[in-house]
Motif scaffolding. Structure first.
Motif, PDB file in Angstrom:
ATOM      1  N   PHE A  77       0.821  -1.209   0.000  1.00 50.77           N
ATOM      2  CA  PHE A  77       0.000   0.000   0.000  1.00 50.77           C
ATOM      3  C   PHE A  77       0.858   1.263   0.000  1.00 50.77           C
ATOM      4  O   PHE A  77       0.456   2.303  -0.538  1.00 50.77           O
ATOM      5  CB  PHE A  77      -0.958  -0.009   1.188  1.00 50.77           C
ATOM      6  N   ALA A  78       2.054   1.183   0.595  1.00 54.73           N
ATOM      7  CA  ALA A  78       2.952   2.337   0.579  1.00 54.73           C
ATOM      8  C   ALA A  78       3.369   2.689  -0.841  1.00 54.73           C
ATOM      9  O   ALA A  78       3.555   3.869  -1.170  1.00 54.73           O
ATOM     10  CB  ALA A  78       4.184   2.053   1.435  1.00 54.73           C
ATOM     11  N   TYR A  79       3.499   1.658  -1.715  1.00 54.25           N
ATOM     12  CA  TYR A  79       3.806   1.918  -3.120  1.00 54.25           C
ATOM     13  C   TYR A  79       2.722   2.787  -3.762  1.00 54.25           C
ATOM     14  O   TYR A  79       2.972   3.478  -4.747  1.00 54.25           O
ATOM     15  CB  TYR A  79       3.903   0.602  -3.895  1.00 54.25           C
ATOM     16  N   LEU A  80       1.522   2.719  -3.213  1.00 50.94           N
ATOM     17  CA  LEU A  80       0.390   3.468  -3.757  1.00 50.94           C
ATOM     18  C   LEU A  80       0.083   4.701  -2.916  1.00 50.94           C
ATOM     19  O   LEU A  80      -1.020   5.246  -2.972  1.00 50.94           O
ATOM     20  CB  LEU A  80      -0.842   2.555  -3.827  1.00 50.94           C
ATOM     21  N   ASN A  81       1.076   5.126  -2.106  1.00 54.28           N
ATOM     22  CA  ASN A  81       0.974   6.347  -1.293  1.00 54.28           C
ATOM     23  C   ASN A  81      -0.079   6.267  -0.205  1.00 54.28           C
ATOM     24  O   ASN A  81      -0.595   7.288   0.250  1.00 54.28           O
ATOM     25  CB  ASN A  81       0.709   7.568  -2.178  1.00 54.28           C
ATOM     26  N   ALA A  82      -0.425   5.050   0.205  1.00 51.66           N
ATOM     27  CA  ALA A  82      -1.319   4.868   1.342  1.00 51.66           C
ATOM     28  C   ALA A  82      -0.456   4.406   2.516  1.00 51.66           C
ATOM     29  O   ALA A  82       0.024   3.264   2.530  1.00 51.66           O
ATOM     30  CB  ALA A  82      -2.396   3.845   1.020  1.00 51.66           C
ATOM     31  N   HIS A  83      -0.258   5.291   3.483  1.00 50.94           N
ATOM     32  CA  HIS A  83       0.679   5.015   4.577  1.00 50.94           C
ATOM     33  C   HIS A  83      -0.006   4.836   5.917  1.00 50.94           C
ATOM     34  O   HIS A  83       0.643   4.446   6.889  1.00 50.94           O
ATOM     35  CB  HIS A  83       1.714   6.142   4.670  1.00 50.94           C
ATOM     36  N   ASN A  84      -1.304   5.096   5.985  1.00 50.83           N
ATOM     37  CA  ASN A  84      -2.031   4.966   7.248  1.00 50.83           C
ATOM     38  C   ASN A  84      -2.559   3.534   7.372  1.00 50.83           C
ATOM     39  O   ASN A  84      -3.764   3.280   7.375  1.00 50.83           O
ATOM     40  CB  ASN A  84      -3.165   5.991   7.293  1.00 50.83           C
ATOM     41  N   VAL A  85      -1.623   2.592   7.453  1.00 47.79           N
ATOM     42  CA  VAL A  85      -1.954   1.170   7.364  1.00 47.79           C
ATOM     43  C   VAL A  85      -1.349   0.425   8.552  1.00 47.79           C
ATOM     44  O   VAL A  85      -0.203   0.655   8.918  1.00 47.79           O
ATOM     45  CB  VAL A  85      -1.416   0.550   6.052  1.00 47.79           C
ATOM     46  N   GLY A  86      -2.138  -0.446   9.147  1.00 43.45           N
ATOM     47  CA  GLY A  86      -1.649  -1.283  10.238  1.00 43.45           C
ATOM     48  C   GLY A  86      -2.038  -2.726  10.013  1.00 43.45           C
ATOM     49  O   GLY A  86      -2.797  -3.062   9.100  1.00 43.45           O
ATOM     50  N   VAL A  87      -1.506  -3.612  10.863  1.00 41.46           N
ATOM     51  CA  VAL A  87      -1.825  -5.034  10.791  1.00 41.46           C
ATOM     52  C   VAL A  87      -2.406  -5.481  12.128  1.00 41.46           C
ATOM     53  O   VAL A  87      -1.839  -5.192  13.182  1.00 41.46           O
ATOM     54  CB  VAL A  87      -0.582  -5.895  10.471  1.00 41.46           C
ATOM     55  N   LEU A  88      -3.541  -6.144  12.086  1.00 43.54           N
ATOM     56  CA  LEU A  88      -4.155  -6.722  13.275  1.00 43.54           C
ATOM     57  C   LEU A  88      -3.886  -8.230  13.272  1.00 43.54           C
ATOM     58  O   LEU A  88      -4.394  -8.951  12.416  1.00 43.54           O
ATOM     59  CB  LEU A  88      -5.665  -6.453  13.289  1.00 43.54           C
ATOM     60  N   TYR A  89      -3.084  -8.682  14.195  1.00 40.72           N
ATOM     61  CA  TYR A  89      -2.764 -10.102  14.299  1.00 40.72           C
ATOM     62  C   TYR A  89      -3.761 -10.739  15.277  1.00 40.72           C
ATOM     63  O   TYR A  89      -3.598 -10.670  16.491  1.00 40.72           O
ATOM     64  CB  TYR A  89      -1.336 -10.301  14.793  1.00 40.72           C
ATOM     65  N   ILE A  90      -4.796 -11.346  14.714  1.00 39.96           N
ATOM     66  CA  ILE A  90      -5.807 -12.025  15.532  1.00 39.96           C
ATOM     67  C   ILE A  90      -5.671 -13.508  15.260  1.00 39.96           C
ATOM     68  O   ILE A  90      -6.135 -14.030  14.241  1.00 39.96           O
ATOM     69  CB  ILE A  90      -7.224 -11.529  15.175  1.00 39.96           C
ATOM     70  N   GLU A  91      -5.005 -14.205  16.175  1.00 46.67           N
ATOM     71  CA  GLU A  91      -4.682 -15.613  15.976  1.00 46.67           C
ATOM     72  C   GLU A  91      -5.433 -16.527  16.942  1.00 46.67           C
ATOM     73  O   GLU A  91      -5.382 -17.750  16.800  1.00 46.67           O
ATOM     74  CB  GLU A  91      -3.171 -15.806  16.109  1.00 46.67           C
ATOM     75  N   LYS A  92      -6.124 -15.949  17.929  1.00 49.41           N
ATOM     76  CA  LYS A  92      -6.930 -16.701  18.882  1.00 49.41           C
ATOM     77  C   LYS A  92      -8.252 -15.968  19.085  1.00 49.41           C
ATOM     78  O   LYS A  92      -8.327 -14.747  18.952  1.00 49.41           O
ATOM     79  CB  LYS A  92      -6.206 -16.835  20.221  1.00 49.41           C
ATOM     80  N   ARG A  93      -9.300 -16.717  19.447  1.00 47.47           N
ATOM     81  CA  ARG A  93     -10.623 -16.112  19.592  1.00 47.47           C
ATOM     82  C   ARG A  93     -10.634 -15.013  20.652  1.00 47.47           C
ATOM     83  O   ARG A  93     -11.315 -14.000  20.498  1.00 47.47           O
ATOM     84  CB  ARG A  93     -11.666 -17.184  19.923  1.00 47.47           C
ATOM     85  N   GLU A  94      -9.882 -15.188  21.735  1.00 47.04           N
ATOM     86  CA  GLU A  94      -9.907 -14.164  22.783  1.00 47.04           C
ATOM     87  C   GLU A  94      -9.364 -12.830  22.299  1.00 47.04           C
ATOM     88  O   GLU A  94      -9.758 -11.768  22.805  1.00 47.04           O
ATOM     89  CB  GLU A  94      -9.146 -14.629  24.032  1.00 47.04           C
ATOM     90  N   GLN A  95      -8.476 -12.865  21.300  1.00 47.60           N
ATOM     91  CA  GLN A  95      -7.950 -11.610  20.756  1.00 47.60           C
ATOM     92  C   GLN A  95      -9.023 -10.824  20.007  1.00 47.60           C
ATOM     93  O   GLN A  95      -8.917  -9.617  19.859  1.00 47.60           O
ATOM     94  CB  GLN A  95      -6.770 -11.903  19.822  1.00 47.60           C
ATOM     95  N   ALA A  96     -10.061 -11.519  19.534  1.00 48.59           N
ATOM     96  CA  ALA A  96     -11.164 -10.860  18.829  1.00 48.59           C
ATOM     97  C   ALA A  96     -12.113 -10.154  19.789  1.00 48.59           C
ATOM     98  O   ALA A  96     -13.100  -9.555  19.350  1.00 48.59           O
ATOM     99  CB  ALA A  96     -11.926 -11.873  17.988  1.00 48.59           C
ATOM    100  N   HIS A  97     -11.815 -10.209  21.086  1.00 48.81           N
ATOM    101  CA  HIS A  97     -12.578  -9.465  22.093  1.00 48.81           C
ATOM    102  C   HIS A  97     -11.708  -8.414  22.783  1.00 48.81           C
ATOM    103  O   HIS A  97     -12.181  -7.717  23.689  1.00 48.81           O
ATOM    104  CB  HIS A  97     -13.138 -10.420  23.149  1.00 48.81           C
ATOM    105  N   ASP A  98     -10.450  -8.300  22.361  1.00 48.88           N
ATOM    106  CA  ASP A  98      -9.514  -7.367  22.991  1.00 48.88           C
ATOM    107  C   ASP A  98      -9.945  -5.920  22.729  1.00 48.88           C
ATOM    108  O   ASP A  98     -10.161  -5.543  21.570  1.00 48.88           O
ATOM    109  CB  ASP A  98      -8.112  -7.600  22.418  1.00 48.88           C
TER     110      ASP A  98
END
Length: 313
Positions: A77-98
């Motif tokens: 996305f940075a190649y396309l000038n979109a820099h307001n980007v993050g990654v949500l690492y949700i690997e367990k169900r409890e993280q989906a309630h964090d």
């Protein structure tokens, strides 16, 4: 999708590389970016609420290599000038309630679900607070759900999670379960052309002809808006399977593992810029050979065959 304010951008994956597939992952991000040529990622940005300034969250839950895939999407996305980007690492169900994860979802303009295993995606997120917020945002906000491969397959109410391509028209070979439920009465299959999966959609649709089958080819996607309009984007093909006109089948008469017969199944093939209306079931081909461009009509009307070019001057 009546009264839905959000948009779906579902993508079939890419040939060999692109969308950071786990089989052919390349450490050089540029080698993974088949989408640039077809404009799909750029379209995600242009359709979003704030364009290049939109907040994008990458959801890597379906992937078995999330820590490798996530940063590559940030670079893409940075190649396309979109820099307001993050990654949500949700690997367990409890993280989906964090609370922190949920707040980031609430603040997102776009979520991008990566490829991997759609059953992993739905089993971790399905029925969680994250899932509830996702559905609410999609229905009530100017919000984009984008998904590639597994992320696309999981977008519908029902999804295919298993079934071989070669034996897909044998009764019982295709396995279906509940998806994330952003769109109803369709079922989505990905990597469609390269892996020869049309039989999987045929069996799915004959089992419930109300359902519209959508097969997404590689480097190809659909933009689906709240009024039910679908536009093909990318370089490949989208297959639409409509079972409403089926006249006959042997589905309930044959044993498991036996071939299925279907009479009068309707299939449409879409390419870039073609549209299909999920309400009227009408397809429009953008570059139809039977439509005369307006400019050509005007040129024809303006020209007088009895007057030479010299005379007009």
């Amino acid at each position: 999708m009546n009264n839905v304010k959000g948009k779906l951008i579902i993508i079939g994956g890419a040939v060999d590389k692109g969308s950071f597939t786990e089989v052919s992952f390349d450490q050089n991000v540029a080698n993974n970016l088949n989408f640039f040529e077809t404009g799909i990622m750029k379209r995600i940005i242009s359709e979003s609420k704030h364009g290049e300034q939109s907040r994008l969250e990458i959801i890597t839950t379906a992937s078995v290599i999330p820590r490798e895939v996530g940063p590559e999407y940030i670079k893409a996305f940075a190649y396309l000038n979109a820099h307001n980007v993050g990654v949500l690492y949700i690997e367990k169900r409890e993280q989906a309630h964090d609370p922190e994860v949920l707040e980031r979802l609430r603040n997102a303009d776009v979520v991008m679900f990566t490829g991997g295993d759609q059953l992993r995606l739905t089993s971790i997120l399905g029925g969680t607070e994250f899932h509830d917020i996702l559905l609410d945002k999609f229905k009530n906000e100017d919000f984009i759900y984008a998904g590639t491969s597994a992320g696309a397959a999981a977008a519908s109410n029902n999804m295919i999670y298993q079934g071989s391509s070669s034996e897909a028209l044998l009764k019982g070979e295709v396995k279906i379960t509940s998806g994330l439920g952003l769109i109803q009465d369709v079922i989505i299959d990905t990597h469609f052309v390269q892996r020869g999966r049309i039989g999987r959609l045929f069996q799915t649709v004959v089992g419930n002809p109300r359902t519209i089958g959508i097969g997404l080819g590689e480097d190809t996607g659909l933009l689906i808006t709240g009024n039910g309009r679908m536009e093909a984007i990318g370089s490949g093909l989208v297959i639409i399977v409509d079972g409403r006109q089926i006249k006959d089948t042997n589905l309930t008469q044959v044993e498991l593992g036996k071939p299925i017969s279907i009479n009068n199944l309707v299939v449409h093939v879409m390419s870039m810029y073609d549209t299909y209306d999920l309400h009227t079931h009408q397809m429009e081909i953008r570059n139809s050979q039977y439509s005369i461009p307006l400019m050509a009509e005007q040129d024809s009307d303006d020209a007088d065959p009895k007057v030479s070019a010299d005379d007009r001057e």
